[in-house]
Design a protein around this motif. Structure first.
Motif, PDB file in Angstrom:
ATOM      1  N   THR A 225     -14.744 -38.762  -5.773  1.00 19.89           N
ATOM      2  CA  THR A 225     -15.169 -38.352  -7.113  1.00 19.89           C
ATOM      3  C   THR A 225     -14.466 -37.068  -7.552  1.00 19.89           C
ATOM      4  O   THR A 225     -14.586 -36.665  -8.706  1.00 19.89           O
ATOM      5  N   TYR A 226     -13.746 -36.445  -6.631  1.00 17.50           N
ATOM      6  CA  TYR A 226     -12.985 -35.236  -6.947  1.00 17.50           C
ATOM      7  C   TYR A 226     -11.511 -35.597  -7.103  1.00 17.50           C
ATOM      8  O   TYR A 226     -10.977 -36.417  -6.355  1.00 17.50           O
ATOM      9  N   ASP A 227     -10.855 -34.973  -8.069  1.00 14.62           N
ATOM     10  CA  ASP A 227      -9.441 -35.230  -8.309  1.00 14.62           C
ATOM     11  C   ASP A 227      -8.572 -34.571  -7.229  1.00 14.62           C
ATOM     12  O   ASP A 227      -8.963 -33.573  -6.613  1.00 14.62           O
ATOM     13  N   THR A 228      -7.396 -35.125  -7.039  1.00 12.26           N
ATOM     14  CA  THR A 228      -6.377 -34.507  -6.188  1.00 12.26           C
ATOM     15  C   THR A 228      -5.528 -33.569  -7.044  1.00 12.26           C
ATOM     16  O   THR A 228      -5.104 -33.937  -8.142  1.00 12.26           O
ATOM     17  N   ASP A 229      -5.311 -32.356  -6.563  1.00  7.19           N
ATOM     18  CA  ASP A 229      -4.463 -31.392  -7.265  1.00  7.19           C
ATOM     19  C   ASP A 229      -3.121 -31.291  -6.551  1.00  7.19           C
ATOM     20  O   ASP A 229      -3.045 -31.377  -5.315  1.00  7.19           O
ATOM     21  N   THR A 230      -2.064 -31.108  -7.308  1.00 11.10           N
ATOM     22  CA  THR A 230      -0.742 -30.848  -6.740  1.00 11.10           C
ATOM     23  C   THR A 230      -0.263 -29.497  -7.255  1.00 11.10           C
ATOM     24  O   THR A 230      -0.188 -29.286  -8.470  1.00 11.10           O
ATOM     25  N   VAL A 231       0.011 -28.575  -6.346  1.00 11.64           N
ATOM     26  CA  VAL A 231       0.368 -27.211  -6.729  1.00 11.64           C
ATOM     27  C   VAL A 231       1.556 -26.751  -5.898  1.00 11.64           C
ATOM     28  O   VAL A 231       1.934 -27.391  -4.899  1.00 11.64           O
ATOM     29  N   LEU A 232       2.139 -25.637  -6.303  1.00  7.29           N
ATOM     30  CA  LEU A 232       3.168 -25.009  -5.473  1.00  7.29           C
ATOM     31  C   LEU A 232       2.534 -24.492  -4.189  1.00  7.29           C
ATOM     32  O   LEU A 232       1.441 -23.921  -4.209  1.00  7.29           O
ATOM     33  N   LEU A 233       3.227 -24.707  -3.085  1.00  8.45           N
ATOM     34  CA  LEU A 233       2.719 -24.219  -1.811  1.00  8.45           C
ATOM     35  C   LEU A 233       2.517 -22.703  -1.854  1.00  8.45           C
ATOM     36  O   LEU A 233       1.587 -22.165  -1.244  1.00  8.45           O
ATOM     37  N   SER A 234       3.372 -22.022  -2.610  1.00 10.56           N
ATOM     38  CA  SER A 234       3.276 -20.556  -2.698  1.00 10.56           C
ATOM     39  C   SER A 234       2.036 -20.090  -3.466  1.00 10.56           C
ATOM     40  O   SER A 234       1.703 -18.913  -3.434  1.00 10.56           O
ATOM     41  N   ASP A 235       1.357 -21.016  -4.171  1.00  6.52           N
ATOM     42  CA  ASP A 235       0.188 -20.638  -4.969  1.00  6.52           C
ATOM     43  C   ASP A 235      -1.107 -20.660  -4.169  1.00  6.52           C
ATOM     44  O   ASP A 235      -2.161 -20.284  -4.697  1.00  6.52           O
ATOM     45  N   ILE A 236      -1.054 -21.117  -2.935  1.00  9.20           N
ATOM     46  CA  ILE A 236      -2.257 -21.122  -2.101  1.00  9.20           C
ATOM     47  C   ILE A 236      -2.020 -20.232  -0.887  1.00  9.20           C
ATOM     48  O   ILE A 236      -0.880 -19.914  -0.545  1.00  9.20           O
ATOM     49  N   GLU A 237      -3.099 -19.849  -0.263  1.00 10.47           N
ATOM     50  CA  GLU A 237      -3.024 -19.044   0.964  1.00 10.47           C
ATOM     51  C   GLU A 237      -3.775 -19.789   2.055  1.00 10.47           C
ATOM     52  O   GLU A 237      -4.990 -19.991   1.955  1.00 10.47           O
TER      53      GLU A 237
END
Length: 249
Positions: A225-237
């Motif tokens: 029920t939750y969406d998958t997010d795609t982000v830059l690896l550098s934007d997460i820790e």
């Protein structure tokens, strides 16, 4: 002033000495990870600061400010009593108390951290120790080292985290405790990780997008029920990889 929480007394002394948070953190050796130091002025809940941390503050604070800061004022942050004899005795008591938390031979003491949204901070466990970037230790777990090292080669960087929310059901249920290897901060392979997503510390599946340049990562919830997010690896820790969980029958 000693009736105030230690975080407020620390903030007052640091300000009185003329340091910004960033300047004081860098002077203590935190370099660019000044938010790790800021946790001690933020939501730190213990009555006293670690003795070694206060020792490092002494040369930075004593005789600065108006009126000049005294050594006793700084030592009080660690619960050390004023006066030469009091300081010596109190340091020994404080150090004995800290040693008491260390494991016996063949055991590993693991901190359980609060990662609820209000506990907020980017890093679960900072590189130079402490209680995490505004994340307080709720409890400690003592487990046999030999047992743990059947599953993880280095047990020194383990932490326990309680699952918040239902986004990882049914693999990880709300209230489950998971074991996290905080030394594993690089997305070396797909798996379940503890990470900072810009809003809070969460537990998610991570999947590196093949051939992406710059590197991108999919943040996946088991609960569909939750969406998958795609982000830059550098934007997460990445704070660590989930290496186990407790299952009760």
């Amino acid at each position: 002033m000693t009736d105030l929480p230690v975080r407020e007394r620390l903030k007052s002394l640091r300000s009185r000495a003329g340091y910004t948070v960033r300047e004081f953190a860098q002077a203590l050796g935190y370099e660019e990870r000044y938010s790790t130091y800021a946790s001690y002025e933020g939501k730190y809940k213990k009555p006293f600061l670690p003795v070694d941390l206060v020792k490092g503050m002494l040369p930075l604070l004593v005789d600065r400010g108006d009126p000049p800061i005294t050594a006793s004022e700084v030592w009080e942050l660690a619960g050390v009593a004023p006066g030469a004899e009091g300081i010596a005795d109190s340091i020994q008591r404080a150090e004995r108390a800290e040693r008491a938390k260390k494991p016996n031979h063949g055991e590993v003491v693991i901190n359980e951290f609060d990662v609820s949204p209000q506990a907020g901070g980017g890093a679960l466990v900072p590189e130079n120790g402490g209680d995490g970037d505004m994340h307080v230790s709720l409890a400690t777990w003592t487990l046999p080292k030999a047992f743990l090292e059947n599953y993880v080669p280095d047990s020194s960087g383990l932490a326990v985290v309680r699952v918040i929310g239902n986004s990882m059901e049914p693999d990880f249920m709300p209230g489950d405790r998971v074991l996290v290897d905080t030394h594993h901060k690089i997305l070396s392979h797909d798996g379940v990780y503890v990470l900072w997503n810009g809003h809070g510390v969460v537990i998610k599946q991570l999947q590196l997008v093949p051939l992406s340049d710059p590197a991108r990562v999919r943040i996946i919830s088991v609960n569909k029920t939750y969406d998958t997010d795609t982000v830059l690896l550098s934007d997460i820790e990445i704070n660590g990889r989930v290496v186990g969980k407790w299952t009760w029958k």
